[in-house]
Design an enzyme around this catalytic site. Structure first.
Site, mmCIF file in Angstrom:
data_model
loop_
_atom_site.group_PDB
_atom_site.id
_atom_site.type_symbol
_atom_site.label_atom_id
_atom_site.label_comp_id
_atom_site.label_asym_id
_atom_site.label_seq_id
_atom_site.Cartn_x
_atom_site.Cartn_y
_atom_site.Cartn_z
ATOM 1 N N HIS A 104 0.856 -1.188 0.000
ATOM 2 C CA HIS A 104 0.000 0.000 0.000
ATOM 3 C C HIS A 104 0.890 1.236 0.000
ATOM 4 O O HIS A 104 2.078 1.150 0.300
ATOM 5 C CB HIS A 104 -0.873 0.005 1.262
ATOM 6 C CG HIS A 104 -0.091 -0.312 2.495
ATOM 7 N ND1 HIS A 104 0.044 -1.591 2.988
ATOM 8 C CD2 HIS A 104 0.662 0.463 3.319
ATOM 9 C CE1 HIS A 104 0.811 -1.589 4.054
ATOM 10 N NE2 HIS A 104 1.215 -0.360 4.280
ATOM 11 N N ASP A 201 7.369 -5.908 3.599
ATOM 12 C CA ASP A 201 6.209 -5.785 4.470
ATOM 13 C C ASP A 201 5.008 -6.544 3.897
ATOM 14 O O ASP A 201 4.763 -6.507 2.697
ATOM 15 C CB ASP A 201 5.871 -4.279 4.558
ATOM 16 C CG ASP A 201 4.854 -3.957 5.622
ATOM 17 O OD1 ASP A 201 5.111 -4.261 6.797
ATOM 18 O OD2 ASP A 201 3.791 -3.401 5.285
ATOM 19 N N GLU A 243 8.039 -10.500 5.756
ATOM 20 C CA GLU A 243 7.084 -10.566 6.847
ATOM 21 C C GLU A 243 5.885 -11.340 6.312
ATOM 22 O O GLU A 243 5.122 -10.828 5.495
ATOM 23 C CB GLU A 243 6.644 -9.158 7.262
ATOM 24 C CG GLU A 243 5.753 -9.190 8.478
ATOM 25 C CD GLU A 243 4.643 -8.146 8.485
ATOM 26 O OE1 GLU A 243 4.058 -7.939 9.546
ATOM 27 O OE2 GLU A 243 4.336 -7.544 7.434
ATOM 28 N N HIS A 309 8.633 -4.566 16.371
ATOM 29 C CA HIS A 309 7.998 -3.261 16.580
ATOM 30 C C HIS A 309 6.476 -3.351 16.623
ATOM 31 O O HIS A 309 5.811 -2.364 16.903
ATOM 32 C CB HIS A 309 8.428 -2.306 15.464
ATOM 33 C CG HIS A 309 7.981 -2.791 14.116
ATOM 34 N ND1 HIS A 309 8.482 -3.929 13.535
ATOM 35 C CD2 HIS A 309 7.056 -2.325 13.260
ATOM 36 C CE1 HIS A 309 7.892 -4.131 12.378
ATOM 37 N NE2 HIS A 309 7.008 -3.165 12.185
HETATM 38 C C1 NOJ Z 1 3.414 -4.726 9.054
HETATM 39 C C2 NOJ Z 1 4.251 -3.772 9.828
HETATM 40 O O1 NOJ Z 1 5.160 -4.501 10.628
HETATM 41 C C3 NOJ Z 1 3.305 -2.936 10.659
HETATM 42 O O2 NOJ Z 1 3.997 -2.141 11.578
HETATM 43 C C4 NOJ Z 1 2.453 -2.116 9.738
HETATM 44 O O3 NOJ Z 1 1.454 -1.430 10.474
HETATM 45 C C5 NOJ Z 1 1.751 -2.989 8.694
HETATM 46 N N1 NOJ Z 1 2.601 -4.007 8.128
HETATM 47 C C6 NOJ Z 1 1.233 -2.138 7.563
HETATM 48 O O4 NOJ Z 1 2.319 -1.684 6.786
#
Ligand code: NOJ
Length: 554
Positions: A104, A201, A243, A309
């Site tokens: 996004h 991400d 991730e 985080h």
């Molecule tokens: C995963 C990230 O680690 C998180 O911090 C974020 O809010 C979402 N993806 C959206 O980018």
């Protein structure tokens, strides 16, 4: 091949420029501040740095809402500073990974602004639209309780747009070849500026089909091969660390049968079960998770971690297991988040108990994979539950007893520095721990050094030994005729274990303790007897039976 696959035996340190070190005194961390701390990072022995997003952003999601992929947010410095930083890392043998947030954009990104205003815009089809509000608009939200919908009406576009995350993060239409080409361009840009890869991400959402009428969006796994091939063509050593909080039976789809898709993924399955083991002293689900995620191509690697985080996501545990972890580590509702996770730092979860912190780190460092350490955890930083959502665990790094923990000279830091209670910067900071040989920081440095000297963990095959106790995990790694054995007692009780350990030949083996002088010889029956203290741990090298005897003679 071995030296080239640097990520197989690396130690990664993740940090946010915003909260690490402020050099210009405006209260926000910056690249110049980070550069002043590179010797610290090299000193603790990490081999790579993962930077959270630092591109221009309205910062409604800690920078995960990017408004320009080709720049540095002015609060952190300039592109020039970024290149100075990657050069500084190179000089010290540190690699740099950066976040690649392409599921996004921010709604303030010029692409989205153009797309919403003009139906004929080149960028209209870069996002995902629907004339009517889709029936399933309230399902699939990632932040339940905070985010209401995945489709939001846009007045200018007069259509609904899709956003897997918050409404200010419109999803890119990643199936569009133009968007894919742009993603490659973004990767190519940062590679030229000195990075060795990307923490990508939200990968399952990047590759999912997107659209209003999809009942069960399929994953377009081969998109990952396109990304990976591009990286390899541009720069052989570059990697993607994904991730992807997914079920073990899809792991190989992400890695690719021959490793042709992703080089690395975070092991969320193991992470959640690791916390269950720490909470319950029952290591069986952890062992199951490690076995379930053991299949991976030879070139691929897991990222092992404790905290990151985000919230500690426990969504994959059974309800009862999750309740056990909540009861142990987040008994108050304010410590929990999104109905599935915990928004705390590691140290307060473990009540600052040094034995438990060491156990948790030692266990994480010896699980199959490359360890990823979150800034501040090396000194046992705490959290601030007065801050909203995940910000609780994102407070500035505590460097010293100076005002604002030495993070900034400004009295209004970007997020408040923890300054009260046992975790306040007055008690928990780098400067004091550096001077104390017994501090957690110095312990961590020694453990990181040892971890790098045990490449068997990154490269080898493992098996679990039967320690006859559900509280104990005993793992043996074998690689190139070398072997190590790592034993961890997750219980608050001392436990005596007896283990049969195969040696290099039939005469049996001795176990050389890598962390202290307490080595082990087999008893008459050939087994090793080890008395583990509460939360005790051992790292042994498996040697021939006469090894220790010979050593004493010398
Ligand atoms: C995963 C990230 O680690 C998180 O911090 C974020 O809010 C979402 N993806 C959206 O980018």
């Amino acid at each position: 091949m071995i030296n080239d696959l640097w990520y197989k035996n690396a130690v990664i340190y993740c940090l946010s420029v915003a909260t690490f070190m402020d050099a210009n005194g405006d209260g926000v961390g910056d690249f110049q501040g980070l550069m002043r701390r590179l010797d610290y990072l090299q000193g603790i022995g990490v081999t790579a740095i993962w930077l959270m997003p630092f591109q221009p952003s309205p910062f409604k999601d800690d920078g995960y809402d990017i408004a320009d992929y080709y720049g540095v947010d002015p609060r952190y410095g300039t592109l020039g500073d970024f290149v100075e930083f990657t050069q500084g890392c190179k000089q010290r043998g540190l690699r740099v990974l950066i976040d690649l947030v392409v599921n996004h954009t921010s709604n303030e990104h010029a692409w989205f602004q153009d797309a919403r205003k003009e139906p004929v815009s080149k960028y209209r089809n870069w996002y995902v639209w629907s004339k009517k509000k889709p029936k399933n608009a309230s399902s699939g939200v990632v932040f339940p309780g905070v985010q209401k919908s995945t489709w939001t009406y846009d007045d200018a576009a007069r259509e609904y747009y899709f956003h897997r995350f918050y409404d200010f993060q419109p999803d890119l239409n990643t199936a569009n070849p133009e968007v894919q080409a742009e993603i490659l361009k973004i990767m190519g840009f940062w590679l030229q500026l000195g990075v060795s890869g990307f923490r990508m991400d939200a990968v399952p959402f990047v590759i999912a089909e997107k659209g209003a009428h999809l009942k069960k969006p399929a994953e377009q796994y081969d998109m990952l091969r396109t990304f990976s091939q591009f990286l390899t063509w541009r720069q052989g050593e570059a990697i993607i660390l994904a991730e992807a909080n997914v079920l073990p039976d899809t792991d190989m789809e992400y890695f690719g049968k021959d490793g042709e898709r992703l080089q690395m993924m975070f092991n969320f399955e193991v992470n959640q079960n690791l916390f269950y083991a720490l909470a319950s002293s029952d290591t069986r689900p952890l062992v199951k998770a490690v076995k379930a995620t053991s299949k991976r191509p030879a070139s691929a690697q897991w990222g092992s971690f404790l905290r990151n985080h985000d919230e500690l996501d426990l969504g994959r545990l059974e309800d009862e297991q999750r309740e056990t972890v909540f009861a142990a580590f987040a008994p108050e509702s304010n410590m929990q988040l999104y109905g599935r996770g915990i928004r705390r730092r590691l140290a307060p979860m473990l009540q600052g108990d040094r034995r438990r912190l060491e156990l948790a780190y030692s266990l994480m460092l010896t699980l199959p994979g490359t360890p990823v350490i979150r800034y501040g955890d090396e000194i046992a930083m705490g959290e601030n539950l007065r801050l909203s959502e995940r910000n609780s665990a994102r407070t500035p790094m505590q460097w010293s007893t100076e005002p604002q923990g030495g993070f900034t000279k400004n009295d209004k830091p970007v997020l408040p520095v923890i300054s009260e209670g046992a975790y306040g910067f007055q008690h928990v900071n780098v400067a004091q721990q550096r001077r104390d040989p017994n501090s957690l920081l110095n312990w961590m440095e020694r453990m990181i050094r040892m971890r790098k000297e045990v490449p068997e963990i990154g490269w080898g095959d493992f098996k679990f030994l039967n320690a006859r106790s559900t509280s104990v995990v005993a793992m043996r790694y074998d690689w190139r005729k070398n072997a190590v054995l790592c034993v961890h007692n997750t219980s608050s009780e001392p436990i005596e274990i007896r283990m049969a350990v195969d040696g290099p030949d039939e005469s049996g083996c001795s176990l050389v303790n890598l962390l202290s002088d307490d080595h082990s010889h087999p008893e008459q029956d050939g087994r090793h007897r080890v008395l583990l203290e509460p939360y005790g741990y051992r790292w042994y090298r498996v040697c021939g039976l006469d090894y220790l005897l010979k050593r004493t003679e010398v």
